[in-house]
Write a protein that holds these residues in place. Structure first.
Motif, short mmCIF file in Angstrom:
data_model
loop_
_atom_site.label_atom_id
_atom_site.label_comp_id
_atom_site.label_asym_id
_atom_site.label_seq_id
_atom_site.Cartn_x
_atom_site.Cartn_y
_atom_site.Cartn_z
N GLN A 207 9.75 -46.06 12.19
CA GLN A 207 8.70 -45.09 12.41
C GLN A 207 9.21 -43.89 13.20
O GLN A 207 8.46 -42.94 13.43
N ARG B 115 3.29 -37.31 15.83
CA ARG B 115 4.61 -37.90 16.11
C ARG B 115 5.11 -37.37 17.44
O ARG B 115 5.14 -36.16 17.66
N HIS C 243 5.45 -40.35 4.88
CA HIS C 243 5.42 -41.06 6.16
C HIS C 243 6.36 -42.25 6.08
O HIS C 243 6.53 -42.83 5.01
N SER D 58 -0.14 -42.61 14.37
CA SER D 58 0.55 -41.56 13.62
C SER D 58 -0.32 -40.93 12.54
O SER D 58 -0.15 -39.76 12.21
#
Length: 285
Positions: free
Chosen positions: A4, A218, A60, A198
């Motif tokens: 991530q 982010r 993403h 997010s």
């Protein structure tokens, strides 16, 4: 699963344009016209402007997302401005409120294909709401893994059916999501898609009860996609709510929240779906 910590990429797409009375996106507080007066059959409504219709492709680390679908190919299958096709697609009442134009290559499915993306590659299609120029392209992406819309918005399509062209999703299987009391947004309700902050879907009532903004975040910085909470940057800068709000007080409250979010030093960009000053591009978080 990818880390991530990787970048999030937001592709701003334009899927044609919509033609409306200026009083529809920008409330005329002096004349305060009702919905019928905004149609093309009245002298007030015949004054028209063209605005872009945006959608957003988001890469993403945890999936590929599409936020709204814009106009579908049905809006103009035989030419740039096919009135008969548009009336068949959205119904006469909606056609009188907003006409569409979709040049070749601008449908969301064509723009995905240019990037080598098939509809079935999309992990999520998320609808800010289900008005015609946001849901028209659903048929193009119906093979996506999940097509999501808020429970409140689905409720509005039944309670206020005249405001929607429900035939646009007759072949679509929705995955409804429920807002919860998180303290985020103008009414303190949101849905955290991945559970990590997010991608936060934020209830922003006014234009519709279930209108959803998307906050893409982010490392403390974020991009706010506020759909029709305001139609352009000048909406939140000058506090001009949409002229077709279901709840005017709620729309004003949501617009104040957009203003505050957009002014934050942590906000990279705040984008409306119909801002003529926004150009298609990529934003990297």
């Amino acid at each position: 699963m990818k880390s991530q910590k990787e970048n999030i990429r937001i592709h701003v797409l334009h899927t044609g344009q919509v033609c409306v009375s200026p009083g529809l996106p920008f409330k005329d507080t002096k004349k305060n016209p009702h919905l019928l007066q905004l149609t093309a059959i009245t002298p007030y409504g015949r004054k028209r402007i063209w605005l872009p219709v945006s959608a957003y492709l988001i890469e993403h680390p945890r999936g590929l997302l599409l936020f709204d679908t814009g106009w579908g190919r049905e809006i103009s299958p035989r030419g740039v401005y096919d009135r008969i096709a548009q009336i068949r697609h959205m119904g006469l009442v909606h056609f009188l409120l907003n006409q569409g134009i979709l040049p070749p290559g601008e449908s969301v499915s064509e723009q995905l294909a240019e990037r080598g993306i098939r509809p079935q590659d999309l992990d999520y299609v998320i609808l800010s709401h289900l008005h015609t120029d946001h849901a028209s392209g659903l048929e193009c992406v119906k093979q996506a893994k999940k097509i999501m819309v808020s429970e409140e918005e689905l409720g509005d399509t039944k309670k206020y059916a005249v405001r929607y062209a429900r035939s646009m999703w007759k072949n679509i299987s929705f995955t409804p999501f429920a807002f919860s009391d998180t303290g985020s947004g103008p009414v303190g309700r949101s849905f955290d898609l991945f559970g990590d902050g997010s991608i936060e879907l934020i209830q922003m009532p006014g234009h519709t009860s279930g209108l959803t903004a998307m906050k893409v975040q982010r490392e403390g910085k974020y991009v706010l996609l506020f759909a029709d909470g305001g139609y352009a940057e000048k909406s939140w800068k000058e506090m001009i709510p949409p002229g077709t709000a279901l709840d005017e007080d709620a729309a004003q409250k949501s617009l104040r929240w957009i203003h505050d979010m957009a002014k934050s030093p942590d906000c990279i960009e705040a984008l409306a779906n119909h801002d003529p000053d926004i150009i298609p591009r990529e934003i990297v978080l």
